[in-house]
Design a protein around this motif. Structure first.
Motif, PDB file in Angstrom:
ATOM      1  N   TYR A 140      -7.851   1.605  13.024  1.00 58.48           N
ATOM      2  CA  TYR A 140      -8.019   2.856  13.757  1.00 58.48           C
ATOM      3  C   TYR A 140      -6.655   3.538  13.937  1.00 58.48           C
ATOM      4  O   TYR A 140      -5.867   3.170  14.807  1.00 58.48           O
ATOM      5  CB  TYR A 140      -8.703   2.587  15.103  1.00 58.48           C
ATOM      6  N   PHE A 141      -6.393   4.482  13.076  1.00 52.93           N
ATOM      7  CA  PHE A 141      -5.121   5.208  13.134  1.00 52.93           C
ATOM      8  C   PHE A 141      -5.291   6.568  12.474  1.00 52.93           C
ATOM      9  O   PHE A 141      -6.198   6.794  11.669  1.00 52.93           O
ATOM     10  CB  PHE A 141      -4.005   4.415  12.438  1.00 52.93           C
ATOM     11  N   LEU A 147       2.093   6.315   6.972  1.00 50.87           N
ATOM     12  CA  LEU A 147       3.331   5.894   6.324  1.00 50.87           C
ATOM     13  C   LEU A 147       3.999   4.757   7.092  1.00 50.87           C
ATOM     14  O   LEU A 147       4.504   3.797   6.491  1.00 50.87           O
ATOM     15  CB  LEU A 147       4.287   7.072   6.197  1.00 50.87           C
ATOM     16  N   GLU A 148       3.977   4.849   8.423  1.00 53.08           N
ATOM     17  CA  GLU A 148       4.554   3.794   9.252  1.00 53.08           C
ATOM     18  C   GLU A 148       3.827   2.464   9.022  1.00 53.08           C
ATOM     19  O   GLU A 148       4.458   1.404   8.940  1.00 53.08           O
ATOM     20  CB  GLU A 148       4.458   4.187  10.731  1.00 53.08           C
ATOM     21  N   ILE A 149       2.500   2.526   8.907  1.00 52.73           N
ATOM     22  CA  ILE A 149       1.706   1.314   8.665  1.00 52.73           C
ATOM     23  C   ILE A 149       2.000   0.757   7.271  1.00 52.73           C
ATOM     24  O   ILE A 149       2.117  -0.465   7.085  1.00 52.73           O
ATOM     25  CB  ILE A 149       0.206   1.617   8.834  1.00 52.73           C
ATOM     26  N   SER A 156       6.377  -6.969   5.974  1.00 49.44           N
ATOM     27  CA  SER A 156       5.842  -8.316   6.233  1.00 49.44           C
ATOM     28  C   SER A 156       5.787  -9.155   4.952  1.00 49.44           C
ATOM     29  O   SER A 156       5.461 -10.335   4.993  1.00 49.44           O
ATOM     30  CB  SER A 156       4.444  -8.223   6.850  1.00 49.44           C
ATOM     31  N   SER A 157       6.095  -8.525   3.807  1.00 55.66           N
ATOM     32  CA  SER A 157       6.194  -9.187   2.497  1.00 55.66           C
ATOM     33  C   SER A 157       4.953 -10.010   2.114  1.00 55.66           C
ATOM     34  O   SER A 157       5.071 -11.172   1.735  1.00 55.66           O
ATOM     35  CB  SER A 157       7.436 -10.094   2.466  1.00 55.66           C
ATOM     36  N   ASP A 179       2.538   2.318  -3.827  1.00 51.24           N
ATOM     37  CA  ASP A 179       3.950   2.214  -4.231  1.00 51.24           C
ATOM     38  C   ASP A 179       4.856   1.975  -3.029  1.00 51.24           C
ATOM     39  O   ASP A 179       5.872   1.266  -3.139  1.00 51.24           O
ATOM     40  CB  ASP A 179       4.377   3.494  -4.956  1.00 51.24           C
ATOM     41  N   GLU A 180       4.496   2.539  -1.884  1.00 51.68           N
ATOM     42  CA  GLU A 180       5.287   2.328  -0.660  1.00 51.68           C
ATOM     43  C   GLU A 180       5.157   0.885  -0.162  1.00 51.68           C
ATOM     44  O   GLU A 180       6.133   0.291   0.291  1.00 51.68           O
ATOM     45  CB  GLU A 180       4.799   3.274   0.442  1.00 51.68           C
ATOM     46  N   MET A 181       3.963   0.309  -0.244  1.00 54.29           N
ATOM     47  CA  MET A 181       3.705  -1.011   0.334  1.00 54.29           C
ATOM     48  C   MET A 181       4.276  -2.151  -0.493  1.00 54.29           C
ATOM     49  O   MET A 181       4.616  -3.209   0.038  1.00 54.29           O
ATOM     50  CB  MET A 181       2.200  -1.195   0.544  1.00 54.29           C
ATOM     51  N   GLN A 182       4.336  -1.965  -1.813  1.00 56.50           N
ATOM     52  CA  GLN A 182       4.946  -2.960  -2.700  1.00 56.50           C
ATOM     53  C   GLN A 182       4.313  -4.346  -2.562  1.00 56.50           C
ATOM     54  O   GLN A 182       5.014  -5.367  -2.510  1.00 56.50           O
ATOM     55  CB  GLN A 182       6.456  -3.042  -2.447  1.00 56.50           C
TER      56      GLN A 182
END
Length: 251
Positions: A140-141, A147-149, A156-157, A179-182
């Motif tokens: 819920y966001f 982007l912050e999430i 947290s890798s 691509d951001e989360m990797q």
């Protein structure tokens, strides 16, 4: 993916893979730290993808596309194509959590209500151990937090990310921020957290095998589900009839 047969069902691609083959591809991708985006399609998603171009793009961009519902396997046969079996998202998730324990992979769980996702993490932590948990967050966001999430997940890798949100929100989120989360392996799992936590029950195997999971779900939440499934199922059957006629004319 190379050497994987990909068929088309009403202009939506689906890979002809078994559960075992899917897990093998995912495991190899994680071991190599390669990026692999997975999605499952069912009747509702296939219908919605006909008009929702952003949803369809998020499906087409995926590396593995499995048939989540038995109806997709039957649809392939009706359209003279072949899928070896359904690869249900929740079953794949359960298998991959077991694989994470075996291979010492880390998993991040995103989605559902706070108490539900926390219960899922508790259940898996007890069944295996807490070492597989990279982190978790409820689903819920607002858009301004996305982007912050995504960065929280990246930091947290994890090796595996499961996203339990409604469609098309989860597909679009994953496609937008992968691509951001990797994360080596990412996957949308719909309402799977609700099932694992015990909030809702899953249909018996015999109902799964004959394509009646949707009916079992409707019995549990008739006020919310009957209209959705009725509309979707009629649209799905109509879509298949039209596609079959097109194929007949071509031949």
């Amino acid at each position: 993916m190379k050497n994987v047969k990909r068929i088309q069902i009403c202009n939506v691609p689906v890979d002809a893979l078994t559960m075992e083959q899917t897990i093998e591809l995912i495991d190899k991708s994680i071991e190599r730290k390669e990026s692999l985006h997975h999605v499952v399609v069912n009747a509702a998603k296939l219908v919605n993808a006909q008009k929702d171009l952003e949803l369809r793009a998020s499906i087409v961009d995926c590396d593995i596309i499995n048939a989540d519902g038995q109806s997709i396997v039957w649809a392939a046969r009706y359209l003279k194509e072949y899928l070896p079996e359904r690869v249900a998202g929740i079953d794949l998730m359960e298998n991959l959590v077991g694989l994470a324990h075996k291979k010492k992979y880390k998993v991040f769980f995103l989605g559902a209500k706070e108490e539900v996702v926390a219960k899922v993490v508790q259940i898996y932590g007890k069944k295996y151990n807490q070492d597989i948990i990279a982190g978790f967050r409820n689903g819920y966001f607002g858009k301004e937090e996305e982007l912050e999430i995504a960065h929280q997940i990246r930091d947290s890798s994890p090796d595996i990310l499961f996203v339990a949100m409604s469609s098309p929100k989860k597909e679009i989120f994953l496609n937008k921020y992968k691509d951001e989360m990797q994360v080596p392996f990412i996957m949308g799992v719909g309402g799977s957290f609700d099932v694992v936590s015990g909030k809702i029950k899953r249909a018996p195997v015999w109902m799964q095998d004959i394509g009646l999971e949707w009916f079992f779900r409707t019995l549990q939440e008739p006020g919310r589900m009957w209209k959705r499934y009725l509309t979707t199922n009629i649209a799905f059957v109509t879509l298949l009839f039209r596609e079959r006629r097109k194929l007949s004319k071509r031949r």
